[in-house]
Scaffold this motif. Structure first.
Motif, mmCIF file in Angstrom:
data_model
loop_
_atom_site.group_PDB
_atom_site.id
_atom_site.type_symbol
_atom_site.label_atom_id
_atom_site.label_comp_id
_atom_site.label_asym_id
_atom_site.label_seq_id
_atom_site.Cartn_x
_atom_site.Cartn_y
_atom_site.Cartn_z
ATOM 1 N N GLY A 92 69.557 74.396 57.320
ATOM 2 C CA GLY A 92 70.393 73.485 56.553
ATOM 3 C C GLY A 92 71.636 73.160 57.347
ATOM 4 N N GLN A 93 72.047 71.916 57.308
ATOM 5 C CA GLN A 93 73.257 71.548 58.030
ATOM 6 C C GLN A 93 74.046 70.526 57.218
ATOM 7 N N LEU A 94 75.349 70.794 57.102
ATOM 8 C CA LEU A 94 76.234 69.846 56.443
ATOM 9 C C LEU A 94 77.110 69.244 57.531
ATOM 10 N N ALA A 95 77.101 67.935 57.651
ATOM 11 C CA ALA A 95 77.885 67.280 58.704
ATOM 12 C C ALA A 95 78.882 66.318 58.075
ATOM 13 N N ILE A 96 80.132 66.430 58.544
ATOM 14 C CA ILE A 96 81.194 65.575 58.013
ATOM 15 C C ILE A 96 81.871 64.879 59.185
ATOM 16 N N LYS A 97 81.962 63.582 59.151
ATOM 17 C CA LYS A 97 82.605 62.831 60.241
ATOM 18 C C LYS A 97 84.102 63.126 60.216
ATOM 19 N N VAL A 98 84.647 63.482 61.375
ATOM 20 C CA VAL A 98 86.068 63.862 61.411
ATOM 21 C C VAL A 98 86.804 63.095 62.503
ATOM 22 N N GLU A 99 88.107 63.011 62.348
ATOM 23 C CA GLU A 99 88.948 62.405 63.382
ATOM 24 C C GLU A 99 89.281 63.473 64.435
ATOM 25 N N ASP A 100 89.845 63.052 65.570
ATOM 26 C CA ASP A 100 90.177 63.987 66.662
ATOM 27 C C ASP A 100 91.085 65.120 66.186
ATOM 28 N N GLY A 101 90.949 66.291 66.817
ATOM 29 C CA GLY A 101 91.804 67.441 66.510
ATOM 30 C C GLY A 101 91.425 68.154 65.235
ATOM 31 N N ALA A 102 90.172 68.005 64.849
ATOM 32 C CA ALA A 102 89.745 68.547 63.551
ATOM 33 C C ALA A 102 89.775 70.079 63.525
ATOM 34 N N ILE A 103 89.310 70.717 64.637
ATOM 35 C CA ILE A 103 89.238 72.188 64.637
ATOM 36 C C ILE A 103 90.617 72.785 64.362
ATOM 37 N N GLU A 104 91.629 72.246 65.061
ATOM 38 C CA GLU A 104 92.985 72.771 64.870
ATOM 39 C C GLU A 104 93.440 72.555 63.427
ATOM 40 N N ARG A 105 93.192 71.381 62.927
ATOM 41 C CA ARG A 105 93.644 71.094 61.548
ATOM 42 C C ARG A 105 92.970 72.027 60.543
ATOM 43 N N PHE A 106 91.652 72.171 60.685
ATOM 44 C CA PHE A 106 90.917 73.011 59.728
ATOM 45 C C PHE A 106 91.366 74.468 59.835
ATOM 46 N N ALA A 107 91.532 74.935 61.103
ATOM 47 C CA ALA A 107 91.894 76.344 61.306
ATOM 48 C C ALA A 107 93.287 76.645 60.779
ATOM 49 N N TRP A 135 81.640 64.943 64.665
ATOM 50 C CA TRP A 135 81.134 65.481 63.401
ATOM 51 C C TRP A 135 81.479 66.954 63.274
ATOM 52 N N LEU A 136 81.998 67.334 62.150
ATOM 53 C CA LEU A 136 82.132 68.748 61.835
ATOM 54 C C LEU A 136 80.796 69.166 61.228
ATOM 55 N N ARG A 137 80.154 70.108 61.910
ATOM 56 C CA ARG A 137 78.847 70.553 61.418
ATOM 57 C C ARG A 137 78.961 71.973 60.885
ATOM 58 N N ILE A 138 78.463 72.188 59.703
ATOM 59 C CA ILE A 138 78.435 73.527 59.117
ATOM 60 C C ILE A 138 76.964 73.877 58.938
ATOM 61 N N GLY A 139 76.540 74.982 59.537
ATOM 62 C CA GLY A 139 75.118 75.330 59.485
ATOM 63 C C GLY A 139 74.847 76.472 58.527
ATOM 64 N N LEU A 161 89.719 68.148 51.626
ATOM 65 C CA LEU A 161 88.766 67.944 52.716
ATOM 66 C C LEU A 161 89.019 66.613 53.417
ATOM 67 N N LEU A 162 89.282 65.575 52.633
ATOM 68 C CA LEU A 162 89.558 64.257 53.220
ATOM 69 C C LEU A 162 90.813 64.293 54.088
ATOM 70 N N ALA A 163 91.842 64.992 53.576
ATOM 71 C CA ALA A 163 93.105 65.065 54.322
ATOM 72 C C ALA A 163 92.903 65.803 55.640
ATOM 73 N N LYS A 209 94.129 60.048 59.211
ATOM 74 C CA LYS A 209 94.577 58.671 59.468
ATOM 75 C C LYS A 209 93.896 57.675 58.536
ATOM 76 N N GLY A 210 92.975 58.155 57.710
ATOM 77 C CA GLY A 210 92.389 57.265 56.701
ATOM 78 C C GLY A 210 91.068 56.634 57.094
ATOM 79 N N ALA A 211 90.395 57.171 58.158
ATOM 80 C CA ALA A 211 89.099 56.598 58.545
ATOM 81 C C ALA A 211 88.050 56.921 57.487
ATOM 82 N N LYS A 212 86.925 56.214 57.576
ATOM 83 C CA LYS A 212 85.810 56.507 56.658
ATOM 84 C C LYS A 212 85.291 57.917 56.937
ATOM 85 N N VAL A 213 84.806 58.576 55.928
ATOM 86 C CA VAL A 213 84.311 59.944 56.096
ATOM 87 C C VAL A 213 82.859 60.024 55.602
ATOM 88 N N PRO A 214 81.896 59.645 56.449
ATOM 89 C CA PRO A 214 80.500 59.823 56.044
ATOM 90 C C PRO A 214 80.148 61.310 55.986
#
Lengths: 226, 550
Positions: free
Chosen positions: B122-137, B171-175, B95-97, B102-107
């Motif tokens: 309920g919502q889970l929110a994870i701070k992400v760096e740019d281009g997150a959707i592509e990386r996750f997908a 933020w990556l938000r998962i609802g 998940l961190l990768a 780039k190694g930013a903090k991940v609240p």
């Protein structure tokens, strides 16, 4: 020495092999902490003597260090006491339940005794067309350790054998008072009877009172355990 | 030499120095999550300041456990999967990768929100760096949490359930539902009450349940027959649990209950705040120390009753003791010092003069009583200079003394002569080190240094051996439960509720129980000390539990 070297290298390998980006390693530990973990390792490897010796060494050579204090605390801690505490907790939970079951068993004694009297009375009635007026006449003898006193009338009672006269008088007086309080009047008439059983099961002021009549109707008039 | 062994020391230094810098901020730096509508109420929230740092803390613990062969076996990914359903460490790393390569903090924020009555999101929110959707997908779907790009919208599959997700504002938000993601308000999710914020500044993880919402209303109904509890709940702003983990493997867990009712009750419970910690009473050799500040409502009651008895007491010397006792401030302490029979107890007074007066009047009263009953002489001796007398008591002339002395504003009784000398040096001559100056980690020292209503400290003598007695019973329980598990039909559990990974809870928790016990035993054996403190801070009751490892 060889063993310590192996442990250090193994720990380093584990740390290196399991490393993830951003993960940290444990900060270096003082020498005496390593000594403590070496002693602990010896215990896990089946050499508790080496563990004990290691603790003694730490407690003696470096008593004011963290590892030395920990060693002193372990050497002073008595596992027996801990076990006693565990057993005490288990017993604490179990004893009230055990006592409750024991008391329930005592109550069963009243039912059995009164059923025996009822059977004897029924047999006597079948033969003589009247109910017996004494326990002796019925052929009923209380058991040696019977807790309950049985009353056919306020004066005719059956009490466990072996009690001295003074004790009989004291117990019988208390039991009669309990019958009066519960408004139970044991009696034998030509075609009906009411026999009562009275006992103090838990040592408090309340007494357990049961009755049975000529129809076999068993009634728990007063419960001592509630 | 093995290459891994050669690299290890260098990696050790590099990673550790980087880690220390990351912690330098020393505050709870959660920045807030926009999107909470005015009509929504934050019921509960889990805040992780930086998942990357938390993972690093976990690694410290893993390294400690990995000192043993069974610990290394326990930490293997296949065992973790068997036990928990997932390899937690592997999942977090993945998940961190993906979130911040780039190694930013991940609240991370997990929030439960209510809207009106009974509607919960309920919502889970994870701070992400740019281009997150592509990386996750694009990430390979090989773990317990998988991501798919569904026409631009992200779908997350966790434990058999498919959840909607989106990325906005970094933020990556998962609802829990689509509606849970439709949060378009302006409030932020950082709104923790002041008292809670004060006690979470240095924490890495905070779990808070907030008052004034659906949960609070439900609890209010549950306590309908208990007005005091109902008052506490209805006036509660929040209850929070926090965890702080230091680099030296010290941990502090706190429970903070913030309620206006606490503020009203505080004068009865706490009274005037103490300026010094009870731990400062004892020297650095103390291995156990416990103290309690008797609540003013109880202390005042006891002293009033004692005073009312005065006219009934004919003996003036005993009356003097009762008079001297009126200056007691209510804090009682006990300590042991790591040798058999080496203990001391203390009662604090309002000042040093009051403590000395109590010792003197006590000695005088005791002498009167001993004389009256013609007890053999020698059971009590008074030593020292006038004004700083020390009383020595013994139950028999052939037995050793117990000494009672006024040390600073405390009346102290100790069995060992040497102990009273050391404590006297510490308090009266300012020589030696107090418990607070002993070999404590900063976390433990912080907990003990704060004067508290209740405080306890122990260097633990537990080394985990008793858990070894339960290895075989644990194995038997494991085997029995596995047998029972086989009797459950495979489709008996709802996959939407439990998911594939949790379809067989017994198999997860009951895998290799003796090994889990052994690791728990090692964990306990590695604990050096514990500190506990309970106190009232303005409107909050704060319970702190701290532990440090060797």
């Amino acid at each position: 020495m060889k063993r310590s070297l192996t442990i250090v290298i193994t720990a380093m390998l584990a740390a290196c092999g399991g490393k993830k980006p951003g993960a940290a390693s444990s900060p270096p530990r003082p020498a005496e902490s390593k000594q403590y973990y070496e002693a602990l390792d010896a215990r896990y490897n089946g050499d508790s003597r080496a563990y004990y010796d290691g603790l003694l060494e730490l407690a003696h050579d470096d008593p004011d260090s963290r590892a030395g204090r920990k060693a002193r605390a372990i050497l002073q801690a008595d596992d027996g006491l801990l076990m006693l505490a565990v057993l005490g907790s288990v017993a604490g939970a179990a004893i009230p339940n055990f006592t409750r079951y024991q008391n329930k068993a005592k109550e069963a004694e009243a039912r059995t005794a009164l059923q025996m009297v009822y059977t004897a009375q029924s047999a006597y009635f079948a033969e003589k067309k009247r109910y017996c007026r004494t326990f002796k006449e019925c052929g009923y003898e209380p058991l040696p350790d019977q807790k309950y006193i049985l009353f056919m009338t306020p004066k005719e009672m059956a009490l466990a054998p072996g009690s001295d006269d003074l004790m009989r008088t004291i117990v019988a007086t208390e039991a009669r008072e309990a019958l009066l309080t519960a408004n139970v009047k044991p009696r034998v008439e030509k075609k009906k009877f009411l026999v009562a059983a009275v006992a103090n099961l838990d040592g408090d002021d309340i007494m357990d009172v049961w009755t049975i009549d000529e129809t076999g109707n068993l009634v728990h008039v007063v419960s001592d355990l509630e | 030499m093995n290459l891994r062994a050669a690299i290890a020391p260098m990696a050790f230094l590099l990673v550790f120095s980087g880690f220390s810098d990351a912690r330098a901020a020393g505050v709870f730096a959660f920045e807030g999550l926009p999107g909470l509508a005015e009509t929504q109420h934050l019921e509960a929230v889990l805040l992780i300041e930086d998942l990357r740092e938390l993972r690093a803390k976990m690694e410290l613990q893993r390294n400690l456990v990995a000192r043993t062969a069974f610990g290394r076996d326990y930490l293997k990914a296949e065992h973790q999967r068997a036990m928990l359903g997932v390899d937690m460490y592997g999942e977090i790393d993945r998940l961190l990768a993906l979130a911040a390569p780039k190694g930013a903090k991940v609240p991370v924020v997990a929030a439960v929100l209510s809207e009106g009555e009974g509607v919960m999101h309920g919502q889970l929110a994870i701070k992400v760096e740019d281009g997150a959707i592509e990386r996750f997908a694009k990430a390979p779907n090989e773990s317990a949490i998988t991501f798919t790009n569904d026409n631009g919208a992200l779908k997350v599959t966790m434990y058999g359930a498919t959840l909607p997700a989106k990325v906005d504002g970094g933020w990556l938000r998962i609802g829990s539902t689509d509606a849970a993601l439709a949060l378009a308000g302006t409030k932020t999710l950082t709104a923790l009450p002041d008292a809670i914020t004060r006690w979470t500044k240095d924490s890495h993880v905070v779990l808070a349940v907030l008052g004034g919402g659906v949960v609070s209303a439900g609890l209010n109904k549950a306590f309908a027959d208990n007005p005091m509890a109902q008052n506490l709940v209805s006036e509660a702003r929040a209850i929070a649990m926090t965890v702080r983990i230091d680099d030296d493997l010290s941990q502090v867990a706190r429970v903070v209950f913030d309620s206006e009712a606490v503020k009203q009750m505080a004068p009865m419970i706490k009274g005037q705040a103490k300026t010094t910690s009870a731990a400062a009473t004892w020297d650095a050799e103390a291995l156990t120390a416990v103290s309690i500040a008797v609540p003013p409502m109880l202390l005042t009651g006891a002293l009033t009753i004692a005073q009312m008895q005065m006219p009934e007491i004919a003996d003036p010397s005993v009356q003097e003791v009762i008079k001297a006792a009126q200056a007691v401030d209510g804090r009682l302490s006990l300590a042991t010092f790591g040798a058999p029979g080496d203990w001391a107890i203390a009662a604090d007074f309002i000042d040093a003069a009051a403590a000395q007066t109590f010792v003197n009047s006590g000695a005088n009263a005791l002498k009167t009583v001993l004389d009256r009953y013609a007890v053999e002489p020698g059971l009590m001796r008074v030593e020292g200079k006038s004004g700083s007398e020390v009383v020595k008591l013994r139950p028999d002339v052939t037995l050793p003394d117990t000494t009672v002395a006024a040390l600073g504003n405390s009346v102290v009784a100790a069995r060992q002569r040497v102990r009273i000398e050391r404590l006297s040096d510490l308090r009266n001559a300012k020589k030696g080190k107090s418990l607070l100056d002993g070999p404590l980690t900063p976390a433990i020292r912080e907990v003990l240094a704060r004067p508290s209503i209740l405080q306890a400290y122990v260097v633990t003598g537990y080394d985990g051996t008793t858990l070894e007695w339960f290895y075989w019973p644990a194995k038997m329980a494991e085997v029995t439960l596995k047998q029972m598990r086989d009797l459950i039909p495979k489709d008996a559990l709802d996959p939407n509720l439990y998911g594939a990974a949790f379809a067989n809870p017994a198999s997860m928790t009951m895998s290799r129980l003796p090994l889990t016990l052994a690791v728990a035993g090692f964990g306990l054996a590695s604990v050096y000390d514990y500190a506990v403190a309970l106190d009232v801070d303005d409107s909050a009751v704060v319970l702190q539990l701290a532990g440090s490892q060797l």
